[in-house]
Enzyme design. Structure first.
Site, PDB file in Angstrom:
ATOM      1  N   HIS A  97      37.669  11.845  -2.909  1.00 37.75           N
ATOM      2  CA  HIS A  97      38.841  12.093  -2.082  1.00 37.75           C
ATOM      3  C   HIS A  97      39.955  12.783  -2.873  1.00 37.75           C
ATOM      4  CE1 HIS A  97      42.321  10.316   0.539  1.00 37.75           C
ATOM      5  NE2 HIS A  97      42.110  11.599   0.800  1.00 37.75           N
TER       6      HIS A  97
ATOM      7  N   HIS B 140      42.247  16.952  -2.844  1.00 38.53           N
ATOM      8  CA  HIS B 140      43.691  17.093  -3.089  1.00 38.53           C
ATOM      9  C   HIS B 140      43.991  17.859  -4.379  1.00 38.53           C
ATOM     10  CE1 HIS B 140      45.523  14.312  -0.044  1.00 38.53           C
ATOM     11  NE2 HIS B 140      44.278  13.870  -0.002  1.00 38.53           N
TER      12      HIS B 140
ATOM     13  N   HIS C 237      37.412  17.289   3.096  1.00 46.09           N
ATOM     14  CA  HIS C 237      38.467  16.278   3.100  1.00 46.09           C
ATOM     15  C   HIS C 237      38.361  15.379   4.317  1.00 46.09           C
ATOM     16  CE1 HIS C 237      42.568  14.738   4.019  1.00 46.09           C
ATOM     17  NE2 HIS C 237      42.494  14.395   2.748  1.00 46.09           N
TER      18      HIS C 237
ATOM     19  N   ASN D 127      38.077  11.178   4.360  1.00 48.71           N
ATOM     20  CA  ASN D 127      39.402  10.590   4.574  1.00 48.71           C
ATOM     21  C   ASN D 127      39.536   9.809   5.867  1.00 48.71           C
ATOM     22  OD1 ASN D 127      42.360  10.430   3.710  1.00 48.71           O
ATOM     23  ND2 ASN D 127      42.523  11.273   5.782  1.00 48.71           N
TER      24      ASN D 127
ATOM     25  N   ILE E 120      47.053  14.823   4.506  1.00 45.15           N
ATOM     26  CA  ILE E 120      47.389  13.404   4.452  1.00 45.15           C
ATOM     27  C   ILE E 120      46.555  12.762   3.370  1.00 45.15           C
ATOM     28  CG2 ILE E 120      45.672  12.701   6.144  1.00 45.15           C
ATOM     29  CD1 ILE E 120      49.148  11.137   5.624  1.00 45.15           C
TER      30      ILE E 120
END
Length: 857
Positions: free
Chosen positions: A514, A519, A705, A709, A857
């Site tokens: 993740h 990110h 993602h 997530n 997010i």
């Protein structure tokens, strides 16, 4: 910033200072003026006051050059007057109708110059201009415009027309160059919130040695020991205790710097804070109170855990809670928490994992299925060597005798030859860290789990090996082997072993699958794109929606989740070495292996094939993440290929695109500079190189993602299914703890999990992470006016339709009873890669589906 200069009218007025109103100029000059109408749309927030008359906007021609400046001719400044507020689908806007006075030979507007002389910033949504020939030109802005008194410069926006560098109109050429130079900054000084600069820094802002030496953390990035992707630079001063570590402001800083273009919209920021408060109030406050009322700090039964979701308990903030929260949140948040406690907040949904079958999470079939269709489906791989062997040459203690009788009549050799033995391997990377991890009540193993691919394409667990390091590096590892069982003590021990495996997988999921692989690795691409590709560049326009909010959510993560003593360190078994561990695993990261086909082949879940559009053939079709993902991958790649073919006619056009070459060079040598000497980077000399790189980047930002997530609450919201740490080892026979375990295996299991306050805070965090915000824009969705190129619009519509077809395929697969991994014992349909492209009126929420364009997010 911005195109400074006088229009012809301004020059005339300087020669005739008594004339102050353009509408009443002498007839000789007035006959040469044309009126161009426009519409300026701003997003409103709670404290919105608007730019008022002090705000102005000015057009710049893309076709006519002002001889005095060498840049496009300017219109007169139009003022913001009589704005009209509207509300649409939850979005509050304020629209100003403006008139631009231009000369007849002004030509086609190509840029927009905005000046904010108010004392407050405003969020400029978009501007449309109706040119004299009734051609509507749109400027997608989506950015904050700060007061001129702060920025000392105007704000420049380009129209939605895209140009390669060598195709840029002469009137805009200098503006294009100046904008890129200015936006890079000079790499010095502390950034203020109005600074629109993009430059790089190391992860030197995670520790807080000024507060406590125990909160010191290593600098990530810029060294062989701790390599890492770069982050956006904030330039805060050094801490007093360590000149290499950036100082931190307070416990939580929600106002950490990111460039204005990367900041949340007013609505999203308000919603993000509201969701966070709601989750804290719903879970933390009742559990904190319950903790004081009970003798045990642990849940006493599984039904107690379930009651967290179904009981509507008193949410009054007591004095001790207020004092505790004061140390955790800013004053303004504490006020909001007070307010939320007084309101009747609705119950959160029961996590999917227990919604239909409360015991499914204990099932071996569900344990295995989640490796293919759960939160972390990109780790399991086909075993290539038996017994498994560590990189340091140490061989696993798993023996053929442990598994041969469970291979449905096959010998071990036959099963290996048929690629039917799989491994979930959380061993090698953890072993060097276990002595650091296993302190302060945390009990973790390194694990290997072997599974068998049955004839019905489901996986059957075969064996679990849990290992601890020996006294020295040369000593044998201390390993225990556990076999599946359904009754008695062996079954209870097997459940404990599975739980330790899931704890390993939870840590890897959050830190690597993740955080690191979506990110963190994307942020350098964003910075390089802003610094090296003009907003007019077609590739900038292609990528822009896939960068929405990423830098801001990453900055917030560094401030409150990844930091020393932050959310991850408190919730994951890896504790204070969490980010250090992610740095170690970044050493193995390769951009060319992040595309789904390459990843599947590497893990031997697919083989290369010229017969399929994706170039690979899955080992078995009932791999939900794999088969849905390949459909999404091909839809993205087709779109990217079509898009690039519109602007690039040959490989030479790629090589001669100086912005693309600088962009790729900066990504490799700076953004991911710790890997600049790797040979696997694409050369970026062909259209094929560009297509592969862009497809991979869009895949990471959107589908990858989403897959790791948005199911976190559904699977991890019930902590026994996916705990993030264990407080006990598996007891050895003959010990006091083993006797305790035998007396009540369920009670021992619950005591092995995090304490109840840790578990409920974890639930709150997962709820926040899993929630779509109402302004989310999903894959295949963009405003109709994002480009004025009709060929691009047709290609994007093709992309949207392809995604709608993927949605139909996913729904059909989920209804197919022969595809057992689509639902499993828990009856959770696999929708994490369901694009939700058609859901244009989504209000967000815990949907368990939908692929946002970006890591938002």
């Amino acid at each position: 910033m911005g195109h400074e200069g006088d229009s012809s009218l301004q020059k005339y007025l300087k020669l005739h200072p008594k004339i102050t109103d353009p509408l009443h100029l002498c007839s000789k000059f007035a006959t040469h003026l044309h009126v161009v109408t426009g519409k300026v749309v701003l997003l409103r927030s709670l404290d919105f006051s608007g730019p008022g008359k002090s705000g102005s906007v000015q057009l710049c021609s893309s076709t006519q050059i002002d001889p005095g400046t060498g840049k496009g001719k300017l219109s007169e400044k139009a003022r913001f007057k009589k704005g009209k507020s509207t509300e649409h689908n939850g979005t509050s806007t304020k629209t100003y109708k403006v008139k631009f006075y231009v000369e007849p030979e002004f030509g086609i507007p190509g840029a927009l110059i905005v000046k904010n002389r108010n004392k407050h910033e405003f969020f400029l949504y978009f501007v449309t201009v109706e040119a004299p020939d009734n051609c509507v030109i749109r400027f997608e802005c989506n950015s904050w415009v700060y007061p001129f008194s702060k920025t000392k410069s105007n704000r420049l926006f380009f129209s939605n027309t895209s140009y390669l560098p060598n195709k840029t109109p002469n009137a805009l050429m200098e503006l294009r160059k100046e904008e890129l130079i200015t936006i890079r900054g000079d790499g010095t000084g502390e950034r203020e919130k109005w600074d629109r600069f993009y430059d790089y820094d190391y992860y030197n802002d995670l520790g807080n040695p000024d507060k406590d030496q125990n909160l010191a953390r290593p600098i990530l990035g810029g060294s062989q020991i701790f390599p890492y992707p770069r982050r956006g630079r904030t330039g805060r001063p050094s801490s007093n205790q360590d000149p290499l570590t950036e100082s931190r402001e307070g416990t939580i800083n929600l106002d950490i710097y990111v460039p204005p273009d990367e900041r949340f919209s007013p609505m999203k920021m308000s919603e993000f804070i509201s969701n966070s408060i709601r989750a804290i109030v719903h879970f933390f406050v009742p559990e904190a109170k319950s903790l004081l009322q009970q003798n045990s700090s642990h849940f006493e039964s599984f039904s107690e855990i379930r009651d967290v979701f179904v009981k509507n308990r008193n949410r009054i903030l007591e004095g001790w809670m207020i004092e505790k929260l004061k140390t955790l949140v800013p004053d303004e948040l504490l006020k909001e928490i007070h307010r939320a406690c007084k309101e009747n907040s609705s119950k959160f949904p029961i996590p999917q994992i227990i919604a239909e079958n409360e015991l499914a999470w204990k099932d071996d079939a569900e344990f295995a299925r989640e490796m293919l269709a759960g939160l972390n489906p990109g780790v399991i791989q086909c075993l290539q060597r038996f017994p498994p062997e560590s990189k340091n040459g140490k061989i696993s203690k798993i023996r053929a005798s442990h598994i041969e009788h469970r291979l449905e009549g096959l010998t071990l050799e036959m099963a290996m030859q048929q690629w039917r033995i799989f491994i979930l391997d959380h061993h090698d990377y953890l072993m060097p860290f276990l002595n650091k991890i296993n302190t302060a009540g945390v009990c973790a193993y390194a694990s290997r789990t072997l599974l068998f691919l049955k004839d019905d394409a489901t996986l059957k667990p075969l064996v679990i090996e849990l290992s601890l390091p020996g006294s020295t590096e040369e000593d044998e590892e201390i390993s225990r082997v556990f076999l599946p069982a359904t009754q008695g003590t062996e079954a209870a021990l097997w459940q404990l072993a599975k739980t330790h495996v899931v704890v390993n997988d939870s840590g890897y999921h959050q830190l690597i699958s993740h955080w690191l692989k979506t990110h963190a690795v994307v942020e350098p691409f964003i910075i390089a794109t802003r610094r090296q590709l003009s907003e007019m560049h077609p590739i900038h326009r292609l990528l822009d929606p896939h960068f929405k909010d990423t830098m801001h959510i990453n900055a917030l993560a560094r401030s409150i989740v990844l930091n020393a003593g932050g959310g991850l360190e408190k919730s994951l078994f890896t504790g204070k070495i969490s980010m250090e561990l992610s740095s170690m695993l970044y050493k193995d990261w390769r951009f060319d292996e992040q595309g789904l086909p390459a990843d599947l082949v590497k893990r031997r879940l697919a083989i290369k094939s010229v017969k399929t559009p994706s170039g690979v053939q899955l080992l078995f079709d009932d791999y939900p993440y794999g088969i849905d993902g390949l459909d999404i991958w091909m839809a993205i790649k087709t779109w990217v290929t079509d898009f690039c073919s519109i602007f690039y006619t040959s490989d030479e056009t790629i090589m001669f695109d100086r912005e693309i070459q600088e962009w790729w060079s900066e990504i490799r040598n700076v953004g991911h500079g710790d890997k600049c000497n790797e040979t696997w980077w694409y050369n970026m000399t062909t259209i094929s190189d560009l297509v592969e790189a862009l497809t991979t980047l869009i895949w990471i930002s959107s589908a990858l993602h989403a897959s790791v997530n948005f199911g976190q609450y559904g699977y991890g919201g019930y902590p026994p299914n996916r705990p993030s740490l264990c407080r006990k080892f598996i007891p050895n026979e003959g010990t006091f703890e083993f006797a305790e375990f035998l007396r009540d295996p369920d009670k021992y299991f619950l005591k092995m999990l995090p304490e109840r306050i840790e578990m409920t805070l974890g639930i709150a965090l997962l709820e926040i992470l899993s929630r779509h915000t109402s302004d989310e824009v999903y894959l295949g969705q963009r405003s109709l006016e994002w480009t004025d190129n009709e060929e691009v619009r047709r290609s994007f519509e093709k992309f949207r339709k392809n995604l709608l077809e993927v949605e139909k395929k996913i729904l059909t697969r989920n209804k197919d009873p022969n595809l057992k991994n689509r639902l499993g014992p828990a009856r959770i349909p696999y929708t994490l890669l369901y694009p939700d492209t058609s859901n244009e009126t989504s209000k967000g929420g815990l949907t368990g589906k939908g692929i946002p364009n970006s890591v938002s997010i």
